[in-house]
Design an enzyme around this catalytic site. Sequence first.
Site, PDB file in Angstrom:
ATOM      1  N   LYS A 182       2.148  44.782  56.569  1.00 45.98           N
ATOM      2  CA  LYS A 182       2.045  45.623  55.384  1.00 45.98           C
ATOM      3  C   LYS A 182       2.184  47.095  55.747  1.00 45.98           C
ATOM      4  CE  LYS A 182      -0.472  45.657  51.025  1.00 45.98           C
ATOM      5  NZ  LYS A 182      -1.571  45.023  50.258  1.00 45.98           N
ATOM      6  N   LYS A 191       7.448  25.242  51.785  1.00 47.51           N
ATOM      7  CA  LYS A 191       6.181  24.631  51.399  1.00 47.51           C
ATOM      8  C   LYS A 191       5.873  24.947  49.940  1.00 47.51           C
ATOM      9  CE  LYS A 191       2.502  24.861  53.870  1.00 47.51           C
ATOM     10  NZ  LYS A 191       1.388  25.354  54.707  1.00 47.51           N
ATOM     11  N   LYS A 202       1.863  28.591  45.077  1.00 51.87           N
ATOM     12  CA  LYS A 202       1.788  29.144  43.740  1.00 51.87           C
ATOM     13  C   LYS A 202       2.743  30.336  43.679  1.00 51.87           C
ATOM     14  CE  LYS A 202      -1.486  30.910  40.324  1.00 51.87           C
ATOM     15  NZ  LYS A 202      -1.067  32.308  40.198  1.00 51.87           N
TER      16      LYS A 202
END
Length: 326
Positions: free
Chosen positions: A111, A192, A195
């Site tokens: 990040k 995979k 959500k």
Amino acid sequence: MTTVFSGIQPSGDFHLGNYVGALRNWAAAQHEHSAYFCVVDLHALTLEIDPEELRRRTLESAVMLLAVGLDPDVVTLFVQSHVAEHTRLAWLLECTATMGELSRMTQYKEKAARGEMVRAGLFTYPALMAADILLYQADEVPVGDDQRQHLELTRDVAIRFNNRYGPTFTVPKAAVPRHGARVMDLQHPEHKMSKSVDSPMGTVGILDDPAEVERKVMRAVTDAETRVAYDPEHKPGVSNLLELLAVATGVGVQEAAARYAGYGQLKADVAQAVIAMLAPVRQRALELASDLGEVERLLSAGAARAREVAAPTYAAAAAAMGLSAP
């Protein structure tokens, strides 16, 4: 019995991959260990999240953990922020870990490299994660590949603390998760299941109604052939369906593949098998959601039990470092 600790972030809807890969294994193993499971709501603060949404998701996560079969009379189930020793010990461990160790943690490093705004909590949260584990003298921590780096830091900090201040913490080791299929996205079987707003039709939610589950499975990506075979490299979509059928019914993937001459019946059977597997969880979740006061009572009782272990561990660590007792 060995002591096991694991936590789950209140990140929103739980999907089939969560259930098959982890949650139902937690329920299956709960009688084999002295187990501590918590909803790590403090970790969620490292990201932007609406306060009301965090409160809602925390309770929903507890509902899900109970619905998949965790027995609050067997395991210690609680919310992280309800046990103050987590943050108190985290500070002691921040004063044990080094800047270099924390700066090498992948989530922070990636990040920061992108130039994004990084909260200080994201930099220091591996120390909080270490506190989560060490408070309960955990022998084992079930971790995926993405968390191994943090567990190694926990081990390093525990060893350093014990060497510097005297034996205080159990040095945990990674637990090999009980076998669970790696559930792939129904629309993008090379990835995979997760959500994601980018692939809503590829993700089956644990609480999806049966018609929605059937719709998603029937529209799952396969390939141009009609031959049913388990071949993850060349037929990832079909192989994923066979894995799901195996997980839901206990039939081996090769045996399942031999039963079908085409994809239509395979998809129909997978849909019904997944619906049947998730039905008890969905029913239990609906029952729990209708009495959230009872869920809160169970979490309160779990936090009280957790504090019985966490408070002496913190007191021992504080005394070892030279802090005076109140």
